[in-house]
Design a protein around this motif. Structure first.
Motif, PDB file in Angstrom:
ATOM      1  N   ALA A 167       0.856  -1.188   0.000  1.00  7.79           N
ATOM      2  CA  ALA A 167       0.000   0.000   0.000  1.00  7.79           C
ATOM      3  C   ALA A 167       0.889   1.233   0.000  1.00  7.79           C
ATOM      4  N   ARG A 168       0.643   2.113  -0.960  1.00 10.19           N
ATOM      5  CA  ARG A 168       1.409   3.350  -1.007  1.00 10.19           C
ATOM      6  C   ARG A 168       0.468   4.490  -0.681  1.00 10.19           C
ATOM      7  N   ALA A 169       1.016   5.487   0.001  1.00 14.69           N
ATOM      8  CA  ALA A 169       0.179   6.640   0.342  1.00 14.69           C
ATOM      9  C   ALA A 169      -0.256   7.312  -0.950  1.00 14.69           C
TER      10      ALA A 169
ATOM     11  N   PRO B 260      -0.410  10.002  -3.419  1.00 15.08           N
ATOM     12  CA  PRO B 260       0.456  11.172  -3.596  1.00 15.08           C
ATOM     13  C   PRO B 260      -0.344  12.431  -3.892  1.00 15.08           C
ATOM     14  N   GLU B 261       0.286  13.550  -3.663  1.00 15.58           N
ATOM     15  CA  GLU B 261      -0.259  14.851  -4.055  1.00 15.58           C
ATOM     16  C   GLU B 261      -0.246  14.902  -5.581  1.00 15.58           C
ATOM     17  N   LEU B 262      -1.371  15.250  -6.180  1.00 17.57           N
ATOM     18  CA  LEU B 262      -1.416  15.230  -7.642  1.00 17.57           C
ATOM     19  C   LEU B 262      -0.659  16.419  -8.241  1.00 17.57           C
ATOM     20  N   THR B 263      -0.114  16.194  -9.435  1.00 15.31           N
ATOM     21  CA  THR B 263       0.450  17.319 -10.178  1.00 15.31           C
ATOM     22  C   THR B 263      -0.712  18.185 -10.669  1.00 15.31           C
ATOM     23  N   ALA B 264      -0.376  19.380 -11.160  1.00 10.32           N
ATOM     24  CA  ALA B 264      -1.437  20.289 -11.618  1.00 10.32           C
ATOM     25  C   ALA B 264      -2.237  19.657 -12.757  1.00 10.32           C
TER      26      ALA B 264
ATOM     27  N   GLY C 125      -2.198  10.582 -21.925  1.00  7.47           N
ATOM     28  CA  GLY C 125      -1.007  10.939 -21.162  1.00  7.47           C
ATOM     29  C   GLY C 125       0.143  10.030 -21.510  1.00  7.47           C
ATOM     30  N   VAL C 126       1.336  10.593 -21.616  1.00  7.78           N
ATOM     31  CA  VAL C 126       2.503   9.774 -21.956  1.00  7.78           C
ATOM     32  C   VAL C 126       2.712   8.722 -20.864  1.00  7.78           C
ATOM     33  N   THR C 127       3.439   7.661 -21.156  1.00  4.26           N
ATOM     34  CA  THR C 127       3.687   6.637 -20.136  1.00  4.26           C
ATOM     35  C   THR C 127       4.421   7.290 -18.965  1.00  4.26           C
ATOM     36  N   GLY C 128       3.976   6.966 -17.756  1.00  7.64           N
ATOM     37  CA  GLY C 128       4.599   7.541 -16.571  1.00  7.64           C
ATOM     38  C   GLY C 128       4.059   8.912 -16.213  1.00  7.64           C
ATOM     39  N   SER C 129       2.963   9.329 -16.856  1.00  8.46           N
ATOM     40  CA  SER C 129       2.424  10.660 -16.574  1.00  8.46           C
ATOM     41  C   SER C 129       1.431  10.636 -15.418  1.00  8.46           C
ATOM     42  N   GLY C 130       1.175   9.461 -14.861  1.00  4.26           N
ATOM     43  CA  GLY C 130       0.298   9.395 -13.693  1.00  4.26           C
ATOM     44  C   GLY C 130      -1.164   9.158 -14.021  1.00  4.26           C
ATOM     45  N   LYS C 131      -1.435   8.485 -15.129  1.00  7.78           N
ATOM     46  CA  LYS C 131      -2.827   8.180 -15.483  1.00  7.78           C
ATOM     47  C   LYS C 131      -3.452   7.266 -14.434  1.00  7.78           C
ATOM     48  N   THR C 132      -2.710   6.232 -14.035  1.00  3.18           N
ATOM     49  CA  THR C 132      -3.267   5.269 -13.088  1.00  3.18           C
ATOM     50  C   THR C 132      -3.640   5.955 -11.777  1.00  3.18           C
ATOM     51  N   GLU C 133      -2.808   6.886 -11.349  1.00  2.05           N
ATOM     52  CA  GLU C 133      -3.119   7.616 -10.115  1.00  2.05           C
ATOM     53  C   GLU C 133      -4.415   8.411 -10.274  1.00  2.05           C
ATOM     54  N   VAL C 134      -4.648   8.943 -11.457  1.00  2.00           N
ATOM     55  CA  VAL C 134      -5.910   9.663 -11.704  1.00  2.00           C
ATOM     56  C   VAL C 134      -7.087   8.690 -11.634  1.00  2.00           C
TER      57      VAL C 134
ATOM     58  N   ALA D  23      -2.531  -4.690  -8.894  1.00  2.84           N
ATOM     59  CA  ALA D  23      -1.924  -4.612  -7.566  1.00  2.84           C
ATOM     60  C   ALA D  23      -2.192  -3.248  -6.934  1.00  2.84           C
ATOM     61  N   ARG D  24      -2.152  -2.199  -7.748  1.00  4.30           N
ATOM     62  CA  ARG D  24      -2.354  -0.864  -7.178  1.00  4.30           C
ATOM     63  C   ARG D  24      -3.795  -0.655  -6.738  1.00  4.30           C
ATOM     64  N   PHE D  25      -4.748  -1.198  -7.473  1.00  6.39           N
ATOM     65  CA  PHE D  25      -6.147  -1.076  -7.037  1.00  6.39           C
ATOM     66  C   PHE D  25      -6.389  -1.871  -5.762  1.00  6.39           C
TER      67      PHE D  25
ATOM     68  N   ARG E  60       5.871  13.378 -17.905  1.00  9.94           N
ATOM     69  CA  ARG E  60       6.029  12.350 -16.885  1.00  9.94           C
ATOM     70  C   ARG E  60       5.987  12.998 -15.507  1.00  9.94           C
ATOM     71  N   VAL E  61       5.477  12.216 -14.544  1.00  9.45           N
ATOM     72  CA  VAL E  61       5.354  12.729 -13.183  1.00  9.45           C
ATOM     73  C   VAL E  61       6.710  13.120 -12.621  1.00  9.45           C
ATOM     74  N   ASP E  62       7.740  12.316 -12.919  1.00 14.08           N
ATOM     75  CA  ASP E  62       9.067  12.587 -12.361  1.00 14.08           C
ATOM     76  C   ASP E  62       9.800  13.693 -13.130  1.00 14.08           C
TER      77      ASP E  62
HETATM   78  P1  ADP Z   1       0.864   5.982 -16.056  1.00 12.96           P
HETATM   79  O1  ADP Z   1      -0.319   5.163 -15.650  1.00 12.96           O
HETATM   80  O2  ADP Z   1       0.497   7.221 -16.805  1.00 12.96           O
HETATM   81  O3  ADP Z   1       1.946   5.206 -16.754  1.00 12.96           O
HETATM   82  P2  ADP Z   1       1.407   6.010 -13.223  1.00 12.96           P
HETATM   83  O4  ADP Z   1       0.130   6.416 -12.597  1.00 12.96           O
HETATM   84  O5  ADP Z   1       1.773   4.575 -13.176  1.00 12.96           O
HETATM   85  O6  ADP Z   1       1.520   6.555 -14.724  1.00 12.96           O
HETATM   86  O7  ADP Z   1       2.556   6.898 -12.564  1.00 12.96           O
HETATM   87  C1  ADP Z   1       3.932   6.631 -12.785  1.00 12.96           C
HETATM   88  C2  ADP Z   1       4.637   6.595 -11.430  1.00 12.96           C
HETATM   89  O8  ADP Z   1       4.545   7.843 -10.780  1.00 12.96           O
HETATM   90  C3  ADP Z   1       4.045   5.579 -10.494  1.00 12.96           C
HETATM   91  O9  ADP Z   1       5.082   4.969  -9.772  1.00 12.96           O
HETATM   92  C4  ADP Z   1       3.169   6.402  -9.581  1.00 12.96           C
HETATM   93  O10 ADP Z   1       3.045   5.825  -8.304  1.00 12.96           O
HETATM   94  C5  ADP Z   1       3.904   7.720  -9.513  1.00 12.96           C
HETATM   95  N1  ADP Z   1       3.017   8.864  -9.368  1.00 12.96           N
HETATM   96  C6  ADP Z   1       1.853   9.095 -10.007  1.00 12.96           C
HETATM   97  N2  ADP Z   1       1.342  10.286  -9.679  1.00 12.96           N
HETATM   98  C7  ADP Z   1       2.214  10.842  -8.799  1.00 12.96           C
HETATM   99  C8  ADP Z   1       2.260  12.094  -8.098  1.00 12.96           C
HETATM  100  N3  ADP Z   1       1.313  13.004  -8.264  1.00 12.96           N
HETATM  101  N4  ADP Z   1       3.316  12.312  -7.297  1.00 12.96           N
HETATM  102  C9  ADP Z   1       4.285  11.396  -7.146  1.00 12.96           C
HETATM  103  N5  ADP Z   1       4.310  10.214  -7.771  1.00 12.96           N
HETATM  104  C10 ADP Z   1       3.284   9.934  -8.591  1.00 12.96           C
END
Ligand code: ADP
Ligand code: ZN
Ligand code: ZN
Length: 676
Positions: free
Chosen positions: A171-173, A175-179, A201-210, A240-242, A352-354
């Motif tokens: 379980a991960r906390a 995260p604070e969303l990007t703008a 969104g490009v890969t790694g842009s945080g779609k899953t978090e949305v 796994a994330r869900f 990308r989020v990073d």
């Molecule tokens: P995508 O689904 O677009 O490929 P993910 O949601 O998997 O992107 O996000 C890529 C990585 O960044 C994951 O490890 C995720 O946990 C992390 N992440 C997503 N949103 C944030 C955020 N707002 N702040 C920090 N890390 C985030």
């Protein structure tokens, strides 16, 4: 109170048109599953409607089964049957709850709390009480005696068979969303019921978090969520994330579940105990209650199209289901389909989020190359720590020919060449599964000089240096290969398009696409789109970590727009050009394509059947012969239409009429609306 039920008997006959009337037993409603007398036998049927009376003389069903389909899923099945030129029976069969299994129960003992008699307990009885609710089978007799004294309640309880194949993540906390993420989330949670959104969104842009936070909002409001993913085995991370975020309220439905597990997951959703369902395309039929959100992840993925009858597209069914329930639909991808870009409101996550840039992509021109790997690619692989190499062709060599007489080894049942699998010592047909031993000499002239042409993943695996992991359809356990590659400090993952799916490895510093134009050589209007997606998706897997990364794309078509746009990470440029081209050629989304395939083992019958269908249609292309498959000749007719509903109805009627014609009885008919 309506006294008659309308029942669709679940038979596969295309000619049969229900529903049929039966008397309504007590408690039976739309969605009830019955056994009814039908002709000379008893068949299972589903109630699709109720009526106050009947013109016929209805009889009573034989039995009422305890499975029941929610009424909205009955509606969905009937819609699917019409939309894909199938039959209600075939569509209903896909949606039916798991049959032939029941809930599993176990006895459950609990102290009643009565203390009066407690002092007259032996040491052993006291220990037994203290150990509850756990107890061994051998203690049941002792517990029954305590039950007699009012000290224990014993009752059967339903035990959940939790799926064993669900990947578990820590379980991960949240995260604070990007703008950009916050803006996308806001658009989703404030969307009107039935609205359709595209999260590009490009890969790694945080779609899953949305998706996760949108799901959390829906759950907080008492709603339910369906999340569709391409293939669980290849995308364990999103499941796994869900599960990590929402725990037991997540039900997972996929093909690896045992019948018992599937039954229980289905029942938990039906009862509202689980309110999120994650699964591949068939999860679009999950009995989620108060559906508020449907997510289609990696919406470009071809696995959303079902190959059996009805040939439904889960993305379209998801839209229908969302509209019906007043839920919001969110389709997400780094490489959305032109269809989705055209029809859905688009939300963007361009970075990308990073903050890491997307890796530079170099096009390697192979027109003068001698070997499968260009020297530049060789060098890059030697320098890389972890690399992914995509070659969309499995096996060792694509085909064999005799150097003396030119004989080529082909499949006896299909008009295709046989692929050599060296480790198994076999030539295999990738269409029908035919296998034969690798020949020592030519069947035609006896020569022992046999040439092997082309390179597949198996051969590439043997030619690459270092630790090599192979992932293709021959591999029994893809998840294990992915995990091994993830844990390895160095190595190369080689495989078919399976390596470009949704998993995410932070430390991959090189991506290589071999024969990138292979997909372009298919005579298909989606060839450009597929090639763009494949290259872009693979590029998204590289350079996610601190080390950065690069991508090499080997191709014989270095000027193809799909490859050029992918190399520049220019999805907008590609989509604009592709939509323009499709508009000009009247391809989807500017028209609907419907394909009718006729097949028969009898020579000439398939073409004659296709001609019979063609004759009953206005505007259509064909009949055109297709390559022989599984010993059956095939021919097709293609309709390209502006008015979708009318075309579907016309094709449906034409096929039904042709199929009913005795002259065509040697042929089988299959209709594919929106073929891939
Ligand atoms: P995508 O689904 O677009 O490929 P993910 O949601 O998997 O992107 O996000 C890529 C990585 O960044 C994951 O490890 C995720 O946990 C992390 N992440 C997503 N949103 C944030 C955020 N707002 N702040 C920090 N890390 C985030
Ligand atoms: Zn020969
Ligand atoms: Zn074959």
């Amino acid at each position: 109170m309506p006294s008659v039920v309308q029942v669709e008997p679940l038979t596969t006959a295309r000619a049969l048109r229900g529903p049929f009337d039966y008397l309504r037993p007590e408690g039976v409603d739309v969605g009830s599953v019955l056994v009814v007398p039908f002709g000379h036998r008893d068949v299972v049927g589903v109630v699709t409607g109720l009526a106050d009376g009947s013109e016929h003389d209805p009889v009573a069903p034989r039995r009422v089964l305890d499975a029941r389909l929610p009424a909205e899923l009955v509606d969905l099945a009937l819609w699917m049957a019409a939309e894909y030129c199938s039959t209600p029976a075939r569509a209903l069969s896909l949606l039916l709850p798991p049959k032939g299994t029941r809930a599993k129960t176990a006895l459950w003992a609990q102290p009643s709390g009565a203390v009066d008699a407690a002092e007259r307990l032996s040491e052993r009885q006291r220990a037994l009480l203290a150990s509850l609710p756990r107890f061994a089978a051998g203690d049941l007799a002792a517990l029954r005696r305590l039950e007699g004294r009012g000290l224990v309640h014993i009752a059967p309880r339903i035990v959940r068979r939790a799926p064993l194949h669900v990947p578990v993540g820590a379980a991960r906390a949240q995260p604070e969303l990007t703008a950009d993420q916050a803006a996308a989330l806001r658009a989703i949670v404030t969307a009107a019921p039935g609205e359709r959104l595209l999260l590009h969104g490009v890969t790694g842009s945080g779609k899953t978090e949305v998706y996760l936070q949108a799901a959390a909002a829906v759950l907080a409001a008492g709603g339910g969520v369906i999340v569709l993913v391409p293939e669980i085995a290849l995308t364990p991370q999103i499941v796994a994330r869900f599960v990590a975020r929402f725990g037991d309220t997540v039900a997972v439905l996929h093909s690896k579940l045992s019948a018992g597990e599937r039954h229980d997951e289905w029942a938990r959703l039906r009862a509202g105990e689980a309110r999120v369902c994650v699964g591949p395309r068939s999860a679009v039929f999950a009995p989620v209650r108060a559906l508020g959100l449907v997510v289609v992840d990696e919406e470009h993925d071809a696995s959303y199209k079902h190959e059996g009858d009805p040939r439904y597209d889960a993305r379209r069914v998801a839209e229908r289901r969302a509209a019906q329930a007043g839920a919001v639909l969110v389709a997400g991808s780094a490489t959305p389909r032109p269809e989705s870009v055209h029809a859905l409101s688009r939300l963007r996550l361009p970075e990308r989020v990073d903050g890491a840039p997307l890796p530079p992509v170099e096009i390697v021109d192979m027109r003068a190359a001698q070997r499968a790997l260009h020297p530049l690619t060789h060098e890059a692989l030697a320098d890389a720590r972890k690399a992914i190499v995509l070659l969309n062709r499995r096996g060792w060599s694509n085909f064999l020919t005799c150097r003396s007489c030119g004989h080529a080894w082909g499949c006896p049942s299909c008009d295709v060449t046989l692929v050599m699998h060296r480790a198994d010592g076999l030539l295999a047909c990738h269409h029908c599964g035919h296998r034969e031993p690798v020949p020592a000499r030519c069947d035609a002239c006896g020569s022992v000089s046999i040439a092997r042409h082309g390179t597949g993943t198996e051969r590439l695996e043997s030619e690459l240096e270092g630790t090599v992991f192979r992932l293709d359809a021959e591999v029994a356990d893809p998840a294990r290969v992915l995990a091994a590659f993830e844990q390895a400090p160095r190595g190369v993952l080689v495989g078919t398009q399976m390596v470009a799916k949704g998993h995410d490895f932070p430390d991959v510093d090189l991506g290589v696409v071999l024969d990138a134009d292979a997909t372009l050589r298919f005579p298909d209007f989606r060839a450009e789109e597929r090639t763009f997606a494949l290259v872009t998706q693979l590029a998204g897997r590289a350079g996610r970590g601190a080390a950065g990364g690069r991508v090499l794309v080997q191709t014989l078509a270095p000027d193809a727009p799909s490859i050029r746009f992918a190399a520049r990470h220019d999805a907008d440029g590609f989509l604009a050009g592709e939509l323009e081209r499709r508009r000009a050629l009247r391809y989807p989304p500017f028209s609907t394509l419907i394909r009718v395939v006729c097949s028969s083992p009898t020579p000439g019958a398939a073409l004659a059947a296709a001609a019979a269908v063609r004759e009953r249609l206005g505007e259509a292309l064909g009949p055109a012969p297709l390559f022989r498959l599984r010993g059956r000749e095939r021919a097709q007719v293609v309709v390209k239409a502006q008015d979708r509903a009318r075309a579907v109805a016309e094709v449906g009627a034409a096929v039904q009429a042709a199929a009913a014609d005795r002259a065509q009885r040697a042929a089988a008919f299959s209709v594919d609306v929106d073929p891939q």
